[in-house]
Design a protein around this motif. Structure first.
Motif, short mmCIF file in Angstrom:
data_model
loop_
_atom_site.label_atom_id
_atom_site.label_comp_id
_atom_site.label_asym_id
_atom_site.label_seq_id
_atom_site.Cartn_x
_atom_site.Cartn_y
_atom_site.Cartn_z
N VAL A 23 0.87 -1.19 0.00
CA VAL A 23 0.00 0.00 0.00
C VAL A 23 0.90 1.24 0.00
O VAL A 23 1.57 1.53 0.98
CB VAL A 23 -0.96 0.02 1.21
CG1 VAL A 23 -1.85 1.26 1.16
CG2 VAL A 23 -1.83 -1.25 1.23
N GLY A 24 0.92 1.90 -1.16
CA GLY A 24 1.77 3.08 -1.32
C GLY A 24 1.00 4.37 -1.11
O GLY A 24 -0.06 4.39 -0.45
N GLU A 25 1.53 5.41 -1.71
CA GLU A 25 0.95 6.75 -1.51
C GLU A 25 0.10 7.15 -2.72
O GLU A 25 -1.13 7.22 -2.62
CB GLU A 25 2.14 7.71 -1.33
CG GLU A 25 1.77 9.12 -1.05
CD GLU A 25 3.01 9.97 -0.78
OE1 GLU A 25 3.79 9.65 0.15
OE2 GLU A 25 3.19 10.98 -1.49
N ALA A 26 0.72 7.33 -3.84
CA ALA A 26 0.02 7.72 -5.07
C ALA A 26 0.98 7.50 -6.23
O ALA A 26 2.20 7.57 -6.04
CB ALA A 26 -0.38 9.19 -5.01
N PRO A 27 0.46 7.24 -7.43
CA PRO A 27 1.38 7.04 -8.56
C PRO A 27 2.10 8.32 -8.94
O PRO A 27 1.67 9.43 -8.59
CB PRO A 27 0.45 6.58 -9.69
CG PRO A 27 -0.91 6.97 -9.30
CD PRO A 27 -0.94 7.08 -7.80
N GLY A 28 3.19 8.16 -9.66
CA GLY A 28 3.94 9.30 -10.18
C GLY A 28 3.78 9.40 -11.69
O GLY A 28 2.91 8.75 -12.28
N GLU A 29 4.65 10.16 -12.29
CA GLU A 29 4.52 10.45 -13.72
C GLU A 29 4.62 9.18 -14.59
O GLU A 29 3.82 8.96 -15.49
CB GLU A 29 5.62 11.44 -14.11
CG GLU A 29 5.47 11.95 -15.52
CD GLU A 29 6.58 12.89 -15.92
OE1 GLU A 29 7.53 13.10 -15.15
OE2 GLU A 29 6.47 13.44 -17.03
N THR A 30 5.63 8.34 -14.29
CA THR A 30 5.82 7.12 -15.10
C THR A 30 4.57 6.25 -15.02
O THR A 30 4.07 5.76 -16.05
CB THR A 30 7.03 6.32 -14.57
OG1 THR A 30 8.13 7.20 -14.47
CG2 THR A 30 7.37 5.15 -15.47
N GLU A 31 4.08 6.06 -13.82
CA GLU A 31 2.94 5.13 -13.61
C GLU A 31 1.68 5.59 -14.34
O GLU A 31 0.95 4.77 -14.88
CB GLU A 31 2.65 5.00 -12.11
CG GLU A 31 3.68 4.21 -11.33
CD GLU A 31 4.91 4.99 -10.92
OE1 GLU A 31 4.91 6.23 -11.07
OE2 GLU A 31 5.89 4.36 -10.46
N ILE A 32 1.43 6.92 -14.36
CA ILE A 32 0.18 7.32 -15.02
C ILE A 32 0.30 7.22 -16.54
O ILE A 32 -0.69 7.19 -17.25
CB ILE A 32 -0.32 8.74 -14.60
CG1 ILE A 32 0.74 9.76 -14.87
CG2 ILE A 32 -0.82 8.77 -13.17
CD1 ILE A 32 0.14 11.07 -15.26
N HIS A 33 1.54 7.14 -17.04
CA HIS A 33 1.69 6.96 -18.49
C HIS A 33 1.60 5.51 -18.91
O HIS A 33 1.04 5.20 -19.95
CB HIS A 33 2.99 7.60 -18.99
CG HIS A 33 2.86 9.09 -19.08
ND1 HIS A 33 3.55 9.97 -18.28
CD2 HIS A 33 2.04 9.85 -19.86
CE1 HIS A 33 3.17 11.21 -18.57
NE2 HIS A 33 2.26 11.16 -19.51
N ASN A 34 2.13 4.60 -18.07
CA ASN A 34 2.08 3.19 -18.52
C ASN A 34 1.09 2.34 -17.71
O ASN A 34 0.91 1.16 -18.02
CB ASN A 34 3.49 2.58 -18.52
CG ASN A 34 4.08 2.49 -17.12
OD1 ASN A 34 3.35 2.53 -16.13
ND2 ASN A 34 5.39 2.37 -17.03
N GLY A 35 0.46 2.91 -16.70
CA GLY A 35 -0.57 2.18 -15.96
C GLY A 35 -0.03 1.12 -15.00
O GLY A 35 -0.80 0.38 -14.40
#
Ligand code: URA
Length: 198
Positions: A23-35
């Motif tokens: 359980v992390g915090e929130a996605p960053g830039e890379t994650e929102i681009h590749n899901g």
């Protein structure tokens, strides 16, 4: 700066009965681009942690407190050109509330042997503000977890079930404070022992 800028959406990912639920915090830039959760810089550090404890990514379910990327706009000047850059920021309480039903749903349906929270945001989302990562990292918490009771009033309640929660620092924390790496590896030694007992 608009205070509540958020972008993208990343789904939780992994098996229904994982060895570990992160359980992390929130996605960053890379994650929102590749899901893919934890596929950016912090994800690479996290992979080293998994190698160390001998658990494959396939046996891990990844989720986070907030599923979109919270960011702030910062004005920079480069070669006399004014640029607006986006920087990650910690999610606000309002953002955590808005995304709470998703994590609540996952807590009810995914059956992890062990939950591992990364950083203060994930820890406090599950067990409350009385816990801080610097005090409780590396210590197993057996507890009911917070879930949103009422979307209208933003009241929290607790689950009936108890969960086994192991808090450690967020992998990105070592980018700002290198000495935390040593602490994290001590935590990982305890986590390894814990997983062998199950
Ligand atoms: N932090 C998170 O909580 N999730 C990610 O995917 C990346 C960083």
């Amino acid at each position: 700066m608009e205070p509540y800028d958020c972008e993208g959406f990343v789904y939780g990912r992994g098996p229904m009965t994982p060895d570990i639920m992160i359980v992390g915090e929130a996605p960053g830039e890379t994650e929102i681009h590749n899901g893919m959760p934890f596929s950016g810089r912090a994800g690479k550090v996290l992979n080293e942690f998994f190698n160390y404890i001998g658990v494959s990514r396939e046996n891990i379910y990844f989720t986070s407190t907030v599923r979109s990327r919270p960011y702030k706009r910062v004005q920079k000047t480069k070669n006399n050109e004014v640029l607006i850059k986006k920087y990650n920021r910690a999610p606000t309480i309002k953002e955590q509330l808005a995304h709470a039903p998703i994590l609540d749903y996952e807590m009810q349906h995914i059956k992890p042997k062990q939950i591992v929270t990364l950083g203060n945001v994930g820890l406090q989302r599950l067990v409350g503000k009385q816990y801080t990562i610097s005090e409780v990292h590396g210590r197993l918490i057996h507890s009911q977890v917070r879930q949103l009771k009422d979307l209208e009033t933003n009241e929290w309640t607790r689950t009936e079930e108890y969960y086994s929660i192991f808090p450690t620092f967020h992998p990105a924390s070592i980018f700002y404070n290198r000495s935390l790496e040593k602490e994290i590896y001590k935590d990982l030694d305890k986590l390894k022992e814990q997983l062998h007992e199950k």
